[in-house]
Design an enzyme around this catalytic site. Structure first.
Site, PDB file in Angstrom:
ATOM      1  CG  HIS A 153      -5.619  19.055 -20.422  1.00 13.36           C
ATOM      2  ND1 HIS A 153      -6.652  18.303 -20.935  1.00 13.36           N
ATOM      3  CD2 HIS A 153      -6.116  20.299 -20.223  1.00 13.36           C
ATOM      4  CE1 HIS A 153      -7.732  19.073 -21.058  1.00 13.36           C
ATOM      5  NE2 HIS A 153      -7.431  20.289 -20.631  1.00 13.36           N
ATOM      6  CB  SER A 274      17.607   0.027  -8.397  1.00 11.03           C
ATOM      7  OG  SER A 274      18.193  -0.853  -9.334  1.00 11.03           O
ATOM      8  CE  LYS A 280      15.086   3.947 -10.926  1.00 12.61           C
ATOM      9  NZ  LYS A 280      14.929   2.680 -11.646  1.00 12.61           N
ATOM     10  CD  GLU A 287       6.524   2.645  -8.432  1.00 12.35           C
ATOM     11  OE1 GLU A 287       6.649   2.424  -9.637  1.00 12.35           O
ATOM     12  OE2 GLU A 287       7.432   2.434  -7.612  1.00 12.35           O
TER      13      GLU A 287
END
Ligand code: ARG
Length: 460
Positions: A153, A274, A280, A287
């Site tokens: 979980h 970024s 970043k 992704e």
């Protein structure tokens, strides 16, 4: 090509909807290989003369050189790769070109070409997945002892090692490879010679063309031969399964690379910056691997829907079989290569993984197991006692193994100092020696076995 019966040419839109050359030109090598095998067999059977067969083979070889250098011309009026190549052959060698299509139809031709292409695509995927397995094995070995929290979980559950976690993906990829190997074996029957749908009256030798093209045998039924696209569906379903596995690994990398986790830092090569936030380091490749799984599953669904309810034998719907397979294959190749690169080059932060493993009371089960083993407490009661110990540690803001002994004995008098031997994350992990468990000795055995299988496969 069908000029004999039609007085008018097709409407422009008809031409456009009908044409597959923009995408099936990707089959040109397989088309030429199939045609050469076919004409060689026709000559051996006395259906065409040796001279015509020679001229056809020579012309096809010359066309291959042209295509290699300049690409395949996209002539929509010629519809597909089969007609484009045949018409170029006629320009090169004249009337003899017209004999190539004896005892053959584009229906068995395209089925053969596409099977050959898919077989090669499977071989590429098998090799690429093998390289990913090598990367997982190498990094698992680096981290056979590296403790991290194991989750259920996404809650800290019990400590595991990163090596064990990475070998879980190795197991998934092993199943993926066996699915592709199964698909390859099933696909490896040659449809050539089924002709349009019913077979042919010419004395062809289907065993010969099957052997020449590296198939195990000819297909059994001519109707099935020209209308079967199971091999493409098998490819897409196996590809979908791989992409699901890759998307899960990608998701782990995304979570692990986030600041609150900080388990991994992706190499510069595998992160992006970024444009406005200089701090970043985004896991874009991971992704996109996660995203590509959706597109690959979409390709699979597309062909499932195309094939649904088609009567025997060939229908033009089936021309739409190729774009989803090509798209899925390209996406899958990128996804596997990207995940392999990320696994190979990632820096795993043992300190962060250990700190989180130690912070989540992840050895609570070890305390309960100790009570069962050393004090004869029934597991359900041990679970309850351990819950109180976790609460005490939480209230005191300490780890379980930092609780004073008298706090523990106050909770249950059967606890004694030996309990501290099992409360550290290292002790917990080391104790999980059951077959397939996370104990480093077990993980090293799994790594050695996986490596031996790869070495045998690769002859190294
Ligand atoms: N371009 C077609 C395809 O990919 C080739 C087969 C055409 N056969 C036919 N009877 N129209 O499916």
């Amino acid at each position: 090509m069908w000029g004999g019966r039609f007085a008018e040419g097709p409407a422009a839109v008809m031409r456009e909807i009908n044409a597959s050359i923009p995408f099936d030109k990707r089959l040109w090598r397989e088309d030429i290989a199939g045609s050469k095998a076919h004409v060689t067999m026709l000559a051996a059977q006395g259906v065409v003369s040796a001279e015509d067969a020679e001229a056809i083979r020579g012309g096809l070889d010359a066309i291959a050189v042209e295509y290699e250098a300049q690409g395949v011309p996209e002539d929509l009026t010629l519809e597909d790769i089969h007609m484009v190549t045949e018409s170029r052959l006629a320009e090169k060698i004249g009337a003899a070109a017209g004999r190539l299509h004896t005892a053959r139809s584009r229906n068995d031709q395209v089925a053969t070409d596409f099977k050959l292409w898919t077989r090669a695509a499977i071989d590429e995927v098998l090799a690429a997945l093998g390289t990913l397995q090598d990367a997982l094995i190498a990094r698992a070995e680096d981290h056979a002892d590296s403790v991290m929290p194991g989750f259920t979980h996404l809650q800290s559950a019990q400590p595991v090692t990163l090596g064990h976690h990475l070998m879980a993906y190795h197991a998934m990829i092993a199943r993926d490879r066996s699915r592709f190997a199964d698909a390859r074996a099933r696909a490896n029957e040659c449809p050539l010679g089924a002709a349009a749908l019913a077979g042919t009256g010419f004395p062809i030798d289907r065993e010969a063309t099957a052997a020449a093209l590296g198939f195990d045998r000819p297909t059994a039924n001519s109707l099935d031969s020209v209308s079967d696209r199971d091999f493409a569906l098998d490819y897409l379903m196996a590809a979908t399964q791989v992409s699901l596995h890759l998307s899960r690994l990608a998701e782990e990398f995304i979570i692990w690379a986030s600041q609150p986790f900080g388990f991994v830092s992706l190499s510069d090569q595998w992160s992006t910056g970024s444009s406005i936030m200089p701090q970043k380091r985004n896991p874009d490749a991971a992704e996109l691997v996660r995203g590509h799984a959706g597109r690959i599953a979409g390709c699979m669904t597309a062909l499932v829907m195309t094939m649904k309810g088609l009567p025997l034998a060939y229908s033009k719907d089936m021309q739409d079989d190729k774009p989803p397979v090509f798209e899925a294959h390209d996406l899958l190749g990128l996804s596997i290569a990207a995940m392999t690169g990320m696994v190979e080059s990632a820096t795993f932060r043992n300190d962060r993984m250990r700190a989180l493993a130690e912070s989540g009371f992840a050895t609570a089960t070890d305390l309960a197991d100790w009570l069962v083993r050393e004090a004869g407490v029934p597991f359900r009661e041990a679970h309850h006692i351990t819950g109180r110990a976790v609460k005490a540690a939480e209230d005191a803001g300490v780890r379980l193994d930092e609780l004073p002994l008298d706090t523990l004995t106050a909770i249950d008098a059967r606890i004694d100092a030996r309990v501290f031997d099992v409360l550290s994350v290292d002790a917990s992990v080391a104790s999980r020696t059951s077959l397939g468990g996370t104990a480093p000795v077990r993980v090293r055995e799994a790594i050695a076995a996986a490596r031996a299988r790869r070495d045998e496969e690769m002859g190294r």
